[in-house]
Write a protein that holds these residues in place. Structure first.
Motif, short mmCIF file in Angstrom:
data_model
loop_
_atom_site.label_atom_id
_atom_site.label_comp_id
_atom_site.label_asym_id
_atom_site.label_seq_id
_atom_site.Cartn_x
_atom_site.Cartn_y
_atom_site.Cartn_z
N LEU A 109 0.69 -1.01 -0.38
CA LEU A 109 -0.02 -0.05 0.17
C LEU A 109 0.96 0.91 0.23
N PHE A 110 1.85 1.15 0.43
CA PHE A 110 3.09 2.47 0.71
C PHE A 110 3.33 3.30 -0.25
N LEU A 111 3.66 1.64 -1.27
CA LEU A 111 4.76 1.86 -2.02
C LEU A 111 3.57 2.28 -3.10
N ILE A 112 2.54 1.98 -3.58
CA ILE A 112 1.28 2.63 -4.76
C ILE A 112 0.76 4.08 -4.06
N LEU A 113 1.17 4.16 -2.85
CA LEU A 113 1.48 5.50 -2.61
C LEU A 113 2.55 6.52 -2.93
N TYR A 114 2.90 5.95 -2.49
CA TYR A 114 5.14 6.72 -3.09
C TYR A 114 4.75 6.69 -4.89
N PHE A 115 4.46 5.65 -5.57
CA PHE A 115 4.48 5.49 -6.87
C PHE A 115 4.09 6.37 -7.67
N SER A 116 2.49 6.38 -6.51
CA SER A 116 1.63 6.84 -7.88
C SER A 116 1.67 9.00 -7.92
N MET A 117 2.84 9.23 -6.85
CA MET A 117 3.19 10.68 -6.22
C MET A 117 3.90 10.45 -7.37
#
Length: 380
Positions: A109-117
């Motif tokens: 979940l955290f990496l989805i949020l990071y790479f989306s930004m």
């Protein structure tokens, strides 16, 4: 952080699908191993509360902390290698007393949020070396830490999520074609080298691969998967019934160890048959579809990427688990989303769905200039 929403846009269908799938999970965890049923039920209740709370928090407020999410991911993954709890030759959990916490689940979940930004921030130069290479390095760090646990299956799932985000963000088809031209032959070479034991793997990883390729010779390592397939096949059309006492039941014979986790689908197949199995698969597909539909109407690029990332996470992880249970892939140790026992996985998924629900509440797409102005305003 909080804002007024028009709740007629709330994705109640998505909530219903998630809760139905979770309830099925609680029921069959109780059938597989009653000791874990109450914990899973409490996890579902806590997950629903978290999901509803997060769905009311503006996701653009959450994504402001994307760098912190990345750093927290790396710190937790390092911590699990240093002080983690070893089980069956793998160090994937941090022991917190009453329960064990698995950072790799939250890392998705955290990496989805990071790479989306990240891909939103550098969207104008996405197809350049100065954007792609740093992204690969940033992804490689947590991926390597997870691989070292070792947790190859989660590494593969995270790689699939990363590739999907990169593609949705607008990666050039020329680059995609080049990667496929190099990647497909390379994958074939890797498979051949694995079969010849020329690539270093943990012994259990090699055994799982070879037991899938040659289950007769490696019968000591393939028995779980073989019994899983027998359980699914023996359910036929309508199954043997929930909590049945049949002496021919694979579950009742305790032929599958820890059936409440990786092989929960075998219990579902045996007790509910083909019909029940289709219902579970259908619910997973409906959840993925709802996430994609929210992505199509998302008001900005980060919202679209987050929804697609979570859809990929649920869809691909579910696909891998079903393939393992039915013998189409080597045993990977991946849980079935919302169904298998695992509180870290369950709560992480509920958090992800909560963010998707908030994206669905935000209205329709803006122009790219409006997106940039809004994120700039929030940073100022």
């Amino acid at each position: 952080m909080f804002k007024k929403y028009n709740f007629k846009d709330y994705r109640f269908r998505l909530i219903i699908y998630v809760i139905l799938l979770s309830v099925i999970g609680v029921i069959f965890i109780g059938s597989a191993n009653p000791d874990y049923q109450m914990r899973q039920l409490l996890g579902v209740i806590a997950g629903c509360i978290l999901m509803l709370l997060i769905s009311c928090v503006d996701y653009r407020y959450i994504t402001q902390f994307y760098r912190i999410f990345y750093l927290l991911t790396v710190v937790l993954l390092i911590l699990v290698l240093v002080v983690g709890k070893e089980t069956n030759g793998a160090t994937r959990w941090i022991d917190l007393g009453p329960f064990a916490f698995q950072p790799s689940d939250l890392a998705k979940l955290f990496l989805i949020l990071y790479f989306s930004m990240y891909f939103f921030k550098y969207r104008e130069n996405l197809n350049t070396v100065k954007t792609i290479v740093p992204a690969l390095v940033l992804f490689a760090i947590p991926a390597f830490l997870i691989f070292r646990e070792p947790n190859l299956s989660t590494t593969i799932i995270m790689t699939m999520i990363f590739i999907t985000l990169l593609f949705i963000a607008g990666l050039s088809y020329k680059i995609i074609g080049t990667v496929l031209a190099i990647g497909i032959p390379s994958a074939i070479v890797v498979i051949v080298l694995l079969m010849k034991q020329l690539i270093p793997l943990k012994q259990y990883q090699y055994s799982r691969i070879m037991s899938w390729i040659d289950p007769v010779t490696y019968s000591d390592d393939s028995f779980q998967q073989q019994y899983s397939m027998k359980a699914i096949g023996s359910g036929q059309l309508f199954g043997k019934g929930l909590n049945n006492n049949s002496f021919t039941s694979v579950k009742n014979g305790n032929f599958i160890s820890e059936p409440q986790t990786d092989f929960i689908f075998a219990i579902i197949g045996e007790e509910l048959g083909f019909i029940g199995s289709v219902v579970v698969i259908g619910l997973i597909l409906l959840i993925v579809l709802e996430c994609v539909l929210v992505a199509r109407k998302a008001k900005d690029i980060p919202g679209r990427l987050i929804c697609c990332g979570i859809a990929t996470w649920i869809g691909f992880q579910g696909f891998v688990n079903l393939c393992v249970a039915s013998g189409m892939m080597p045993n990977t140790g991946v849980t079935l989303p919302f169904v298998s026992y695992g509180l870290t996985s369950l709560l992480s998924l509920y958090l992800g769905i909560g963010i998707v629900l908030n994206i669905g509440l935000q209205g329709k797409k803006h122009h790219i200039g409006d997106e940039e102005d809004e994120y700039s305003f929030r940073r100022s």
